[in-house]
Design an enzyme around this catalytic site. Structure first.
Site, mmCIF file in Angstrom:
data_model
loop_
_atom_site.group_PDB
_atom_site.id
_atom_site.type_symbol
_atom_site.label_atom_id
_atom_site.label_comp_id
_atom_site.label_asym_id
_atom_site.label_seq_id
_atom_site.Cartn_x
_atom_site.Cartn_y
_atom_site.Cartn_z
ATOM 1 N N GLU A 331 26.593 -19.981 43.505
ATOM 2 C CA GLU A 331 25.248 -19.705 44.023
ATOM 3 C C GLU A 331 25.212 -18.507 44.955
ATOM 4 O O GLU A 331 24.145 -18.047 45.345
ATOM 5 C CB GLU A 331 24.707 -20.938 44.773
ATOM 6 C CG GLU A 331 24.299 -22.103 43.886
ATOM 7 C CD GLU A 331 25.430 -23.075 43.604
ATOM 8 O OE1 GLU A 331 26.612 -22.671 43.702
ATOM 9 O OE2 GLU A 331 25.144 -24.239 43.279
ATOM 10 N N LYS A 442 37.177 -30.810 43.043
ATOM 11 C CA LYS A 442 37.574 -29.480 42.590
ATOM 12 C C LYS A 442 39.079 -29.449 42.355
ATOM 13 O O LYS A 442 39.866 -29.511 43.288
ATOM 14 C CB LYS A 442 37.163 -28.430 43.616
ATOM 15 C CG LYS A 442 36.952 -27.114 42.942
ATOM 16 C CD LYS A 442 36.130 -26.166 43.745
ATOM 17 C CE LYS A 442 35.762 -24.995 42.862
ATOM 18 N NZ LYS A 442 35.491 -23.792 43.605
HETATM 19 P P1 ADP Z 1 33.981 -20.423 42.853
HETATM 20 O O1 ADP Z 1 33.975 -20.177 41.396
HETATM 21 O O2 ADP Z 1 33.890 -19.210 43.702
HETATM 22 O O3 ADP Z 1 35.086 -21.322 43.248
HETATM 23 P P2 ADP Z 1 32.141 -22.628 42.882
HETATM 24 O O4 ADP Z 1 30.674 -22.574 42.954
HETATM 25 O O5 ADP Z 1 32.797 -23.136 41.651
HETATM 26 O O6 ADP Z 1 32.601 -21.168 43.192
HETATM 27 O O7 ADP Z 1 32.719 -23.474 44.084
HETATM 28 C C1 ADP Z 1 32.250 -23.318 45.379
HETATM 29 C C2 ADP Z 1 32.836 -24.383 46.282
HETATM 30 O O8 ADP Z 1 34.262 -24.302 46.291
HETATM 31 C C3 ADP Z 1 32.441 -24.219 47.728
HETATM 32 O O9 ADP Z 1 31.178 -24.770 48.009
HETATM 33 C C4 ADP Z 1 33.565 -24.955 48.441
HETATM 34 O O10 ADP Z 1 33.365 -26.356 48.424
HETATM 35 C C5 ADP Z 1 34.761 -24.630 47.578
HETATM 36 N N1 ADP Z 1 35.467 -23.442 48.114
HETATM 37 C C6 ADP Z 1 35.389 -22.182 47.677
HETATM 38 N N2 ADP Z 1 36.191 -21.376 48.400
HETATM 39 C C7 ADP Z 1 36.787 -22.160 49.330
HETATM 40 C C8 ADP Z 1 37.718 -21.928 50.403
HETATM 41 N N3 ADP Z 1 38.237 -20.741 50.641
HETATM 42 N N4 ADP Z 1 38.083 -22.985 51.138
HETATM 43 C C9 ADP Z 1 37.589 -24.220 50.916
HETATM 44 N N5 ADP Z 1 36.722 -24.503 49.929
HETATM 45 C C10 ADP Z 1 36.321 -23.492 49.147
#
Ligand code: ADP
Length: 549
Positions: A331, A442
């Site tokens: 987002e 995740k």
């Molecule tokens: P991306 O593809 O950049 O990972 P997503 O929308 O799939 O983006 O995931 C975003 C989520 O991943 C964030 O809201 C958070 O919960 C987690 N996240 C992303 N970067 C970090 C980080 N450096 N440390 C902790 N959590 C993270």
């Protein structure tokens, strides 16, 4: 009174024309699905992108229609980034790691017209081809010699035939910079996946901000290898940044193992890379066990999930590679914060600096953030108070694609995007994620939908109630743990329940373990209190954890 400066739309095609004109000799190197290494220049890439833009138009794609890809990081995917968006269509990068049911649901929702795919994904395309409703053309991203003989895909076209059959004369059209440019789906916290529709303007502004010295610090002297997939929020924007600054690009294709990556790093003189922590575990294990080092790599961007402090230390102490910890979301295009040092941090001891690097960092110019408590009151930036993290800015989603309702939180007369992350912010503006309020898992940087897993369990005749939560895993950061209440007098086993998932989801979504309990805590409205379960199982040892260490 208006300013008297030229009015020029911020368009993605301008990145390509800039790269071609000012950095035409710069190289793009790709490890291809065909197995070889492909090498050409920005000038070559731009010419082929123009051919592909003509081909896309000849396939009947109209302004703002969606052109989908199922592809690794490679030069053809890069060409499509510019050919589709540049010509006014919308590039839709599908995630091939999802189950075929989800891929076809997303393609239908997006109303994709054409699907370009790497040959590795032929089985997936064969599975979805009979079901997808709007895709009129399927294009295999290969040459005639590598076309499959008996693919079960109607009217399969060949990428290189389309290139050969099209002119390289194409004038990139001028249109409103707010026009949609690309589309990525995120699993979201509830219900179906949600589409985030980036505009040309949002992409260009994100690119400017990402390239800055205290952000990703990219320059023409860099050789950038994005390990983060081009189907993950546009590889964190690096295919655009590289064109803006004229950096050499190296694409790893499907080979994401430590050995293949390290070979490319060394052979191509990579200076900067980017990916989720899981990728670097494999790379570090390979480098360590073979007594290798990094000749040219000096920086690596790590995000997608929290970077383990031990990884930051190993990269720095053993290999003199600086870890740039970053936080973002689909987002957010995706960059929100980057953990680069302020001058005062340079005076700290190495240990203290490692502690700073473990934070998610300061906001990029363009991103405003705040933390709020349960009543919506803003919390102080004291590094202690934790609250829900809200963000706003010109590359942050305002509405989901074809979504209903307003996803924003409104306060101070402004709309803020609720990230679903819980964070503290210190007096220097450095943000630290402390928890997650959204109900998702995740694993290795990829979402697993806890609700889908619960729904499947609940469909089992012997299950009364099921909750799926994230449990800590040393390799994948998080893995699904299923907490189940059986129906009375039922002798359901862990193995039987796990077998029930077969064929219903991508196999890597299968929960790592099942715990049977007498009851699941419920709130006043009958909703499962998953935060209570997360607390109960905070130190739970997954049976799969030991083999990963
Ligand atoms: P991306 O593809 O950049 O990972 P997503 O929308 O799939 O983006 O995931 C975003 C989520 O991943 C964030 O809201 C958070 O919960 C987690 N996240 C992303 N970067 C970090 C980080 N450096 N440390 C902790 N959590 C993270």
């Amino acid at each position: 009174m208006n300013g008297l400066m030229m009015q020029q739309s911020l368009l993605i095609s301008s990145l390509l024309t800039h790269a071609e004109r000012h950095h035409g000799e710069q190289e793009i190197v790709s490890r291809r699905v065909e197995g070889d290494i492909h090498r050409y220049t920005f000038r070559d890439m731009a010419a082929r992108a123009r051919r592909m833009a003509n081909a896309i138009a000849a396939l009947g794609v109209k302004h703002s229609e969606r052109v989908a890809t199922l592809a690794w990081n490679g030069h053809r995917h890069m060409e499509l980034y510019y050919a589709a968006s540049g010509s006014g269509a919308v590039l839709h990068t599908l995630n091939p790691r999802l189950h075929p049911d989800q891929v076809s649901w997303i393609a239908d929702h997006a109303e994709d017209q054409v699907l370009f795919f790497d040959m590795s994904f032929l089985p997936l395309v064969e599975a979805i081809a009979p079901r997808v409703k709007t895709i009129r053309h399927f294009v295999a991203m290969t040459d005639r010699a590598h076309m499959p003989k008996d693919a079960r895909v109607p009217g399969l076209l060949c990428y290189e035939d389309l290139i050969d059959g099209s002119s390289d004369r194409f004038d990139w059209p001028e249109f409103d910079e707010n026009t949609a440019a690309s589309l990525c789906y995120t699993s979201g916290t509830t219900g179906n996946p949600k589409g985030v529709l980036y505009s040309h303007r949002s992409t260009l502004l994100h690119t400017f901000a990402a390239a800055l010295p205290d952000a990703l610090n990219c320059s023409v002297a860099d050789v950038i290898l994005p390990v983060v997939p081009m189907f993950h929020v546009n590889a964190w924007g690096l295919p655009y940044v590289a064109c803006m600054v004229g950096a050499k690009l190296v694409f790893p294709g499907p080979a994401l193992d430590g050995k293949s990556l390290h070979e490319l790093f060394e052979r191509e003189g990579v200076t900067l890379s980017a990916g989720v922590p899981t990728v670097w575990q494999g790379l570090l294990a390979h480098v360590e066990s073979h007594g290798l080092s990094f000749r040219t790599m000096r920086r690596t961007i790590i995000g997608g999930s929290a970077c383990p402090p031990a990884m930051i230390r190993t990269f720095q102490d053993r290999y003199q590679v600086h870890v740039l910890h970053a936080w973002g979301m689909t987002e957010l295009s995706p960059l929100g914060t980057v953990c680069s040092f302020k001058p005062k941090h340079l005076a700290l001891s190495q240990e203290e600096r490692f502690a700073v690097q473990a934070m998610q960092g300061h906001a990029l110019y363009g991103v405003d953030m705040k933390i709020i408590d349960e009543d919506g009151s803003e919390l102080p930036w004291d590094g202690q108070c934790s609250g829900d993290l809200l963000v706003r800015g010109p590359w942050i989603v305002s509405q989901y694609f074809r979504g209903e309702g307003d996803p924003l939180v409104h306060s101070d007369g402004k709309g803020w995007f609720p990230t679903g992350d819980v964070a503290s912010i210190d007096a220097d503006g450095f943000m630290r994620i402390t928890d997650r309020s959204k109900d998702v898992i995740k694993s290795g940087g990829e979402w697993i939908g806890s609700i889908d897993l619960e729904n499947i369990a609940m469909a089992h005749p012997q299950v009364a109630m099921a909750a799926c939560i994230a449990a800590y895993h040393p390799k994948w950061d998080e893995r699904p743990l299923l907490v189940v209440v059986k129906k009375p007098e039922q002798a359901l086993s862990r193995e039987k329940l796990l077998a029930f998932y077969e064929g219903k989801i991508a196999s890597w979504w299968t929960p790592d373990d099942v715990v049977f309990v007498d009851e699941i805590p419920l709130g006043a409205t009958g909703k499962m209190l998953k935060h209570k379960l997360r607390e109960t199982f905070k130190s739970y040892q997954l049976p799969t954890a030991w083999s990963a260490t």
